[in-house]
Design a protein around this motif. Structure first.
Motif, PDB file in Angstrom:
ATOM      1  N   VAL B 260       1.674   5.261   0.113  1.00 59.64           N
ATOM      2  CA  VAL B 260       0.789   5.270  -1.053  1.00 59.64           C
ATOM      3  C   VAL B 260       1.514   4.643  -2.244  1.00 59.64           C
ATOM      4  O   VAL B 260       0.979   3.806  -2.977  1.00 59.64           O
ATOM      5  N   PHE B 261       2.781   5.042  -2.403  1.00 58.18           N
ATOM      6  CA  PHE B 261       3.589   4.532  -3.511  1.00 58.18           C
ATOM      7  C   PHE B 261       3.708   3.011  -3.437  1.00 58.18           C
ATOM      8  O   PHE B 261       3.573   2.304  -4.430  1.00 58.18           O
ATOM      9  N   ILE B 267      -0.121  -3.076  -6.310  1.00 57.31           N
ATOM     10  CA  ILE B 267      -1.250  -3.328  -7.214  1.00 57.31           C
ATOM     11  C   ILE B 267      -0.748  -3.578  -8.634  1.00 57.31           C
ATOM     12  O   ILE B 267      -1.119  -4.544  -9.287  1.00 57.31           O
ATOM     13  N   SER B 268       0.178  -2.732  -9.071  1.00 51.97           N
ATOM     14  CA  SER B 268       0.660  -2.865 -10.454  1.00 51.97           C
ATOM     15  C   SER B 268       1.600  -4.057 -10.595  1.00 51.97           C
ATOM     16  O   SER B 268       1.689  -4.669 -11.642  1.00 51.97           O
TER      17      SER B 268
END
Lengths: 285, 269
Positions: B260-261, B267-268
């Protein structure tokens, strides 16, 4: 004559009774491109390591110019996945360089897009270029490349050779390159040294461009950067690398050594003088 | 809050901060078994300390340093694999330590305290030792950080570009011996390796550079110490093992949330 950057004289080394280096002499002068070719297990990497001081020799002397800065690109870089390492950080591995300098170095080798990638995720060609960029950041006097074209196709090889030539002209550094290919070398190389435990022969490559068949095979662009090296040995090696027959060392059969060539290191110049005979035997001179 | 608890927390946090960056190098350089061997040798140090009437902590640090030197020499030979050399030294020093302890007259030695540590028994001297000794070790590690990392990535590049490879290897081994010698009192012979490698392994999931991983390992270590002491306090479990269980728990959680991280980071980023 200027002092060579690195000079190895009469280097000998054996591992477990088996000679790996047999009385080898090789010198690299400023700005010169030398390509070292030879079969697998010929001891090319060992010779380079001896010249760089990574490997001690049994006999012989290696002299390096004081303050010599070497940029070393090893054959492969095995960074374990457990060690996180971005390209940006890797470029600062041994010495600090500013971020703009690092970005420029990557741009120079055509790998700008990998700045923030993990080293372990790069392709073979990208890793080579990143290692090259890292070596260049130190502004070396001598760039040492161990099989930089391994696993790269002919067009990629031509690209890489052109890049090395650009770098040499921009930075004025000498280049010592190990090549796995016995016949196709960088066209711009100043001296090809064929090595199998001792210097078998050395000379200049011919450009592939002159051969229409190769030109059609590689394409005009690639043919420009790649050269062909013709070997002219007076002796043979058996499967384990031992010299059999030929110059082992008998001077009867029309083969003679130039009395003015003191060692293998003079062979490049010698070969230039005999331009009709591009390859000059210097084996165990 | 009781003063022994404050000392335990302070000692544990200090130790975790020291073990973080050292642990990352152990993980990168694949030296977990090396650390384990030094820890086993420390038990001999307890006997040495008691027999010669010197401080047991000093005895442990000295034996660890001696074992590290012995290993540095032993790795120069190539006939035996390094795991064989390590295994021999680990278990023979452990056995020698146990035999020597049996001959120490008149002192009841609590072996369990050395095998699993006794963080709740930390005194002010231990804290000073941790602060000064551990602090010095970390300062030395920071000072040699760049060349040591270069050596880890490629000994050849490092050597060609002026790193004194052999020296650096030995100095790092000695620093590790110092850290382990200091740490035994808190987490014990059998658990020190876990405190070195588990937080580093957890930090790997969230780091993109070696430096991030080192800092992350220190933070994961601190979290494990705090969680372990809390657990020990509430359910009256032995403190050292509770810290290691917490570290392992944090690793499991990390590995579960790592995908998830990574997605969020992509994305960021």
């Amino acid at each position: 004559m200027t002092v060579p950057l690195i000079e190895g004289r009469d280097l000998s080394l054996s591992f477990g009774g088996e000679a790996v280096l047999d009385n080898v002499s090789l010198a690299i002068s400023a700005g010169e491109i030398i390509t070292l070719i030879g079969p697998n297990g010929a001891g090319k990497s060992t010779l380079v390591k001896a010249l760089l001081g990574l490997q001690t020799v049994d006999r012989g002397v290696v002299t390096r110019k004081p303050g010599l800065r070497v940029g070393y690109v090893p054959q492969k870089l095995a960074i374990d996945k457990v060690l996180p390492m971005t390209v940006k950080r890797f470029l600062n591995l041994t010495h600090h360089a500013s971020l703009p300098a690092r970005i420029e170095a990557l741009h120079h080798v055509g790998a700008s897009h990998v700045l923030n990638s993990q080293i372990s995720e790069l392709s073979g060609g990208e890793t080579q270029r990143v290692m090259l960029a890292r070596a260049l950041l130190r502004q070396p006097d001598l760039l040492v490349l161990d099989e930089p074209t391994q696993g790269v196709d002919v067009v990629g090889q031509a690209d890489l050779y052109r890049l090395i030539d650009t770098i040499r002209r921009a930075q004025g550094c000498a280049v010592l390159m190990i090549s796995h290919d016995l016949h196709l070398v960088m066209a711009k190389t100043d001296k090809v040294v064929c090595f199998n435990r001792h210097v078998c022969c050395s000379g200049l490559p011919e450009t592939v461009r002159q051969h229409p068949e190769y030109r059609s095979l590689f394409g005009y662009q690639a043919a420009d950067a790649i050269g062909i090296y013709h070997h002219e040995h007076d002796h043979k090696h058996d499967l384990s690398g031992h010299v059999v027959g030929g110059c082992g060392h008998d001077h009867g059969s029309g083969h003679n050594h130039d009395p003015f060539a003191p060692s293998a290191s003079g062979a490049g110049i010698e070969a230039k003088q005999h331009s009709d005979m591009r390859v000059k035997d210097v084996s165990r001179g | 809050m009781d003063s022994f608890l404050i000392r335990a927390v302070a000692g544990g946090v200090l130790l975790a901060l020291v073990c973080g960056p050292f642990g990352t190098f152990i993980v990168w350089r694949r030296m977990a078994f090396f650390g384990d061997t030094l820890a086993h040798a420390a038990l001999l140090g307890v006997a040495v300390g008691l027999l010669f009437g010197i401080d047991v902590r000093l005895g442990m640090i000295i034996t660890c340093l001696m074992a590290a030197l012995l290993l540095a020499l032993g790795q120069r030979q190539s006939k035996l694999g390094s795991d064989t050399v390590l295994g021999m030294l680990a278990h023979s020093t452990l056995a020698l330590g146990m035999v020597a302890l049996a001959f120490v007259q008149g002192v009841a030695v609590d072996i369990m305290a050395y095998l699993f540590g006794d963080i709740l028994a930390i005194n002010t001297t231990d804290l000073w030792l941790l602060g000064l000794g551990g602090g010095a070790a970390v300062a030395a590690l920071v000072w040699m950080w760049r060349p040591l990392l270069a050596l880890t990535v490629s000994p050849e590049i490092a050597a060609v570009e002026g790193v004194r490879v052999e020296w650096l290897r030995v100095i790092f081994m000695l620093l590790m011996a110092l850290v382990i010698g200091i740490a035994i009192k808190i987490v014990g012979v059998l658990l020190i390796t876990a405190l070195l490698i588990v937080p580093a392994a957890s930090a790997r999931f969230f780091s993109r550079t070696p430096e991030q991983m080192a800092i992350g390992a220190a933070l994961f270590g601190v979290a494990a110490v705090l969680a372990g002491i809390t657990l020990s306090w509430h359910v009256d479990s032995p403190a050292g093992p509770s810290i290691v269980i917490s570290a392992a728990g944090l690793f499991l959680i990390s590995s579960a949330i790592a995908p998830v991280f990574r997605r969020l980071a992509r994305i960021s980023g």
